[in-house]
Design a protein around this motif. Structure first.
Motif, short mmCIF file in Angstrom:
data_model
loop_
_atom_site.label_atom_id
_atom_site.label_comp_id
_atom_site.label_asym_id
_atom_site.label_seq_id
_atom_site.Cartn_x
_atom_site.Cartn_y
_atom_site.Cartn_z
N ALA A 34 -2.51 7.53 -7.25
CA ALA A 34 -1.60 6.52 -7.79
C ALA A 34 -2.23 5.13 -7.73
O ALA A 34 -2.13 4.35 -8.68
CB ALA A 34 -0.28 6.55 -7.03
N ALA A 35 -2.89 4.82 -6.63
CA ALA A 35 -3.53 3.51 -6.49
C ALA A 35 -4.64 3.33 -7.52
O ALA A 35 -4.75 2.27 -8.15
CB ALA A 35 -4.07 3.35 -5.08
N SER A 62 6.45 1.21 -6.72
CA SER A 62 6.53 -0.14 -7.28
C SER A 62 5.59 -1.12 -6.60
O SER A 62 5.13 -2.06 -7.22
CB SER A 62 7.96 -0.67 -7.21
N SER A 63 5.30 -0.91 -5.33
CA SER A 63 4.41 -1.83 -4.65
C SER A 63 3.02 -1.83 -5.27
O SER A 63 2.27 -2.79 -5.14
CB SER A 63 4.32 -1.50 -3.16
N LEU A 64 2.66 -0.76 -5.99
CA LEU A 64 1.34 -0.65 -6.58
C LEU A 64 1.21 -1.47 -7.86
O LEU A 64 0.09 -1.64 -8.37
CB LEU A 64 1.00 0.82 -6.85
N VAL A 65 2.32 -1.98 -8.38
CA VAL A 65 2.25 -2.89 -9.53
C VAL A 65 1.44 -4.12 -9.13
O VAL A 65 0.70 -4.67 -9.93
CB VAL A 65 3.66 -3.27 -10.01
N ALA A 70 -2.31 -1.82 -4.26
CA ALA A 70 -3.05 -0.60 -4.62
C ALA A 70 -4.42 -0.62 -3.97
O ALA A 70 -4.89 0.39 -3.44
CB ALA A 70 -3.17 -0.50 -6.14
N ARG A 71 -5.05 -1.79 -3.95
CA ARG A 71 -6.38 -1.91 -3.33
C ARG A 71 -6.29 -1.70 -1.82
O ARG A 71 -7.21 -1.14 -1.21
CB ARG A 71 -6.97 -3.28 -3.68
N ASP A 72 -5.19 -2.12 -1.20
CA ASP A 72 -4.99 -1.87 0.23
C ASP A 72 -4.98 -0.37 0.54
O ASP A 72 -5.56 0.07 1.53
CB ASP A 72 -3.66 -2.47 0.71
N GLU A 76 -7.53 1.71 2.93
CA GLU A 76 -7.07 2.61 3.99
C GLU A 76 -7.72 3.97 3.86
O GLU A 76 -8.19 4.55 4.84
CB GLU A 76 -5.55 2.74 3.93
N ALA A 77 -7.77 4.49 2.64
CA ALA A 77 -8.41 5.79 2.41
C ALA A 77 -9.89 5.72 2.72
O ALA A 77 -10.45 6.65 3.31
CB ALA A 77 -8.16 6.24 0.98
N LEU A 78 -10.55 4.65 2.31
CA LEU A 78 -11.98 4.52 2.58
C LEU A 78 -12.27 4.54 4.08
O LEU A 78 -13.25 5.12 4.52
CB LEU A 78 -12.53 3.23 1.95
#
Length: 132
Positions: A34-35, A62-65, A70-72, A76-78
């Motif tokens: 999604a991000a 919605s926060s990914l708008v 989205a970059r956060d 986190e995944a990285l």
């Protein structure tokens, strides 16, 4: 991305199963996909310069708008992924980051914002309107 990296991402998201969209540490099932989708959609907009926009909606994604959110999630995944999956996702994110730096402008007043101490992608100009 490779099947191995996709599997590692899914495992990492499952390991953060106590979270769900918009809460916790930012990872939930499908959060990286999604991000990336929101990050790419933001960069596909026409125009030389883009302004980040604030997210405002009860929808879980919605926060990914706000592409900074989205970059956060990608950050986190990285941090959570093992090598070489981290490197593979990192190459994808690095290309997107380069375009984001090129197509957005730094916010000279970012120090006034609540998250001024955040990563560089939070210190870009926002358009000042709430959208979703």
């Amino acid at each position: 991305m490779s099947e191995r990296t996709c599997a590692e991402i899914q495992r990492t998201e499952r390991d953060h199963g106590d979270s769900w969209a918009g809460l916790g540490d930012g990872l939930w099932d499908g959060s990286v996909e999604a991000a990336l989708r929101h990050y790419r959609a933001f960069l596909r907009q026409p125009g030389r310069y883009l302004d980040l926009c604030f997210a405002f909606s009860p929808h879980p994604e919605s926060s990914l708008v706000d592409v900074a959110n989205a970059r956060d999630i990608l950050q986190e995944a990285l941090h959570a992924l093992p090598q070489p999956s981290r490197a593979e996702l990192g190459r994808v994110v690095a290309r997107l980051d380069a375009e984001l730096r090129h197509r957005t402008l730094p916010d000279p007043h970012a120090y006034r914002h609540l998250r001024w101490h955040g990563e560089w992608w939070h210190r870009r100009l926002y358009d000042g309107e709430f959208r979703w």
